[in-house]
Design an enzyme around this catalytic site. Structure first.
Site, short mmCIF file in Angstrom:
data_model
loop_
_atom_site.label_atom_id
_atom_site.label_comp_id
_atom_site.label_asym_id
_atom_site.label_seq_id
_atom_site.Cartn_x
_atom_site.Cartn_y
_atom_site.Cartn_z
N LYS A 176 -0.03 0.55 17.53
CA LYS A 176 -0.77 1.40 18.48
C LYS A 176 -2.24 1.53 18.11
O LYS A 176 -3.10 1.57 18.96
CB LYS A 176 -0.16 2.80 18.50
CG LYS A 176 0.94 3.00 19.50
CD LYS A 176 1.13 4.47 19.79
CE LYS A 176 2.20 4.71 20.82
NZ LYS A 176 2.55 6.14 20.90
N TRP A 236 -3.19 -9.70 -1.95
CA TRP A 236 -2.61 -8.48 -2.54
C TRP A 236 -2.16 -8.83 -3.95
O TRP A 236 -1.21 -9.61 -4.14
CB TRP A 236 -1.40 -8.03 -1.72
CG TRP A 236 -1.74 -7.11 -0.59
CD1 TRP A 236 -1.57 -5.76 -0.59
CD2 TRP A 236 -2.27 -7.44 0.69
NE1 TRP A 236 -1.99 -5.23 0.61
CE2 TRP A 236 -2.42 -6.23 1.41
CE3 TRP A 236 -2.66 -8.63 1.31
CZ2 TRP A 236 -2.93 -6.19 2.71
CZ3 TRP A 236 -3.17 -8.59 2.60
CH2 TRP A 236 -3.29 -7.38 3.28
N TYR A 294 -9.41 6.16 7.86
CA TYR A 294 -9.06 5.45 9.09
C TYR A 294 -9.73 6.14 10.27
O TYR A 294 -10.27 5.50 11.17
CB TYR A 294 -7.53 5.52 9.23
CG TYR A 294 -6.93 4.85 10.43
CD1 TYR A 294 -6.41 3.56 10.34
CD2 TYR A 294 -6.82 5.52 11.64
CE1 TYR A 294 -5.82 2.96 11.44
CE2 TYR A 294 -6.22 4.93 12.74
CZ TYR A 294 -5.74 3.64 12.63
OH TYR A 294 -5.15 3.04 13.72
N LYS A 346 -0.04 1.35 5.22
CA LYS A 346 -0.17 1.81 6.62
C LYS A 346 -1.37 2.72 6.85
O LYS A 346 -1.39 3.52 7.79
CB LYS A 346 1.12 2.52 7.11
CG LYS A 346 2.42 1.82 6.83
CD LYS A 346 2.42 0.34 7.01
CE LYS A 346 2.30 -0.14 8.41
NZ LYS A 346 2.25 -1.65 8.44
N SER A 347 -2.39 2.57 6.00
CA SER A 347 -3.57 3.43 6.12
C SER A 347 -4.77 2.73 6.76
O SER A 347 -5.84 3.32 6.87
CB SER A 347 -3.98 3.93 4.73
OG SER A 347 -2.93 4.65 4.15
N GLY A 348 -4.60 1.45 7.13
CA GLY A 348 -5.71 0.72 7.74
C GLY A 348 -6.25 -0.38 6.84
O GLY A 348 -7.39 -0.83 7.00
N HIS A 391 -2.05 -2.03 -3.05
CA HIS A 391 -1.48 -0.74 -2.67
C HIS A 391 -1.12 0.06 -3.93
O HIS A 391 -0.43 1.07 -3.84
CB HIS A 391 -0.18 -0.93 -1.86
CG HIS A 391 -0.35 -1.47 -0.48
ND1 HIS A 391 -1.32 -1.04 0.39
CD2 HIS A 391 0.38 -2.39 0.21
CE1 HIS A 391 -1.19 -1.69 1.55
NE2 HIS A 391 -0.18 -2.51 1.46
N ASN A 432 -5.55 -3.67 6.66
CA ASN A 432 -5.92 -4.94 7.31
C ASN A 432 -7.13 -4.77 8.21
O ASN A 432 -7.92 -5.70 8.37
CB ASN A 432 -4.72 -5.48 8.09
CG ASN A 432 -3.66 -5.98 7.12
OD1 ASN A 432 -3.68 -7.13 6.72
ND2 ASN A 432 -2.77 -5.10 6.71
N TRP A 433 -7.29 -3.60 8.74
CA TRP A 433 -8.48 -3.30 9.56
C TRP A 433 -9.71 -3.36 8.67
O TRP A 433 -10.72 -4.01 9.01
CB TRP A 433 -8.31 -1.92 10.19
CG TRP A 433 -9.33 -1.56 11.20
CD1 TRP A 433 -10.27 -2.38 11.76
CD2 TRP A 433 -9.52 -0.27 11.79
NE1 TRP A 433 -11.02 -1.68 12.66
CE2 TRP A 433 -10.57 -0.38 12.71
CE3 TRP A 433 -8.87 0.96 11.65
CZ2 TRP A 433 -11.02 0.70 13.46
CZ3 TRP A 433 -9.31 2.03 12.40
CH2 TRP A 433 -10.37 1.90 13.29
N SER A 479 3.59 5.35 11.17
CA SER A 479 3.36 3.91 11.12
C SER A 479 4.37 3.24 10.17
O SER A 479 4.95 2.19 10.49
CB SER A 479 1.91 3.65 10.67
OG SER A 479 1.63 2.29 10.66
#
Ligand code: PPS
Length: 283
Positions: free
Chosen positions: A247, A75, A182, A42-44, A97, A46-47, A127
């Site tokens: 978000k 992954w 991020y 949840k740290s970005g 991860h 995929n971005w 997140s």
């Protein structure tokens, strides 16, 4: 059982096993021209993968719109991802991860590049909290108050945020280790893209940089079915209760944590991070 334990760290049974993690740690070969995106969940992640895919293709979005993100950069700790990584020919793009202490040992003798992305842990918590309500591989988080305790103790998949960041930050002076936040991707996207381009040995022109930034924006990614997790089967993700592209902001923790909860978080943070010699934007 939703989770299993590997060396004191919890992992989702849905996607991994002790056998896989043991193989990865001791036998999997990281190759010199691998580029591995490593993050705490949840740290970005995929971005960053979207940005890297766009840079690789000079800002042209066709590739990131034609292949699921988990096939672009598998992954390695998941069963399917490991198979894909072993079948891919170099130069490989990989994701993980894993905490540093259980990351493939072969990395230490390689020139592979690590791109490590971090995010304000209070936003990671929020997140993670929402994702856990819809992702069937994670335990129901309970109330935010309950999840705050679970998160601070590190009783979550992939272990403690503090251990993750402390472990990887030990590598911060290595020439093949690059870290991003991020928050800097959000506030300084063009500079981040330029920096990442240099890591790839690519000099993008101004238009190409604009195209990377635009096509990796939250709204473009939310519409990209290869990146927005809409292709994840219902047996893994309840698409009625949540959205992977939720978000995409920084500071949403202020809408979730009380002042007392935030101060409690700060005390734990200060104690656990006191020996990490890096100042983060959220400090
Ligand atoms: S995972 O499941 O661990 O791989 O998740 P990860 O990709 O690391 O993190 C998911 C959060 O990143 C947000 N996200 C973005 N933010 C801004 N811009 C873009 N383009 C973007 N893409 C993904 C995503 O919305 C999750 O954060 P939250 O706070 O839940 O919205």
């Amino acid at each position: 059982m939703l989770y299993f334990n590997y060396k004191g760290i919890l992992f989702p049974t849905i996607s991994s096993s002790v056998k896989i993690l043991n193989y990865l740690e001791n036998e999997f070969q990281i190759l010199d021209d691998d580029i591995v995106t490593v993050t705490y969940p949840k740290s970005g992640t995929n971005w960053m993968l979207e940005i890297l895919g766009l840079i690789q293709h000079d800002g042209d979005p066709s590739w990131v719109r034609s292949l699921p993100v988990w096939d672009r950069s598998p992954w390695i700790e998941t069963e399917d991802g490991l198979k894909k990584a072993l079948a891919d020919s170099p130069p490989r793009r990989l994701s993980s991860h894993l905490q540093f202490q259980i990351f493939p040992k072969s990395f230490l003798n390689s020139k592979a590049k690590i791109i490590y992305v971090m995010r304000n842990p209070k936003d990671v918590l929020v997140s993670h909290y929402h994702f856990s309500k819809s992702f069937k591989g994670f335990q129901d988080p309970g109330t935010i108050e309950e999840f705050l305790e679970t998160f601070l103790k590190g009783d979550v998949p992939f272990g403690s945020w503090f251990d993750h960041v402390r472990g990887w930050m030990e590598l911060k002076d290595r020439p093949n280790f690059f870290f991003f936040t991020y928050e800097e991707l959000l506030h300084n996207p063009r500079d981040s893209v330029k920096k990442l381009g240099q890591i790839f040995g690519k000099t993008l022109n101004s238009q190409q940089i604009d195209s990377v930034v635009e096509n990796a924006s939250f709204h473009k990614m939310k519409d990209n079915k290869m990146s927005n997790f809409s292709q994840v089967p219902d047996k893994y993700f309840d698409h009625n209760t949540g959205n992977f592209m939720r978000k995409g902001v920084s500071g949403d923790w202020k809408n979730h944590l009380t002042v007392a909860q935030s101060e409690y978080f700060d005390r734990v943070y200060q104690e656990k991070m006191q020996h990490v010699n890096v100042t983060f934007q959220w400090d």
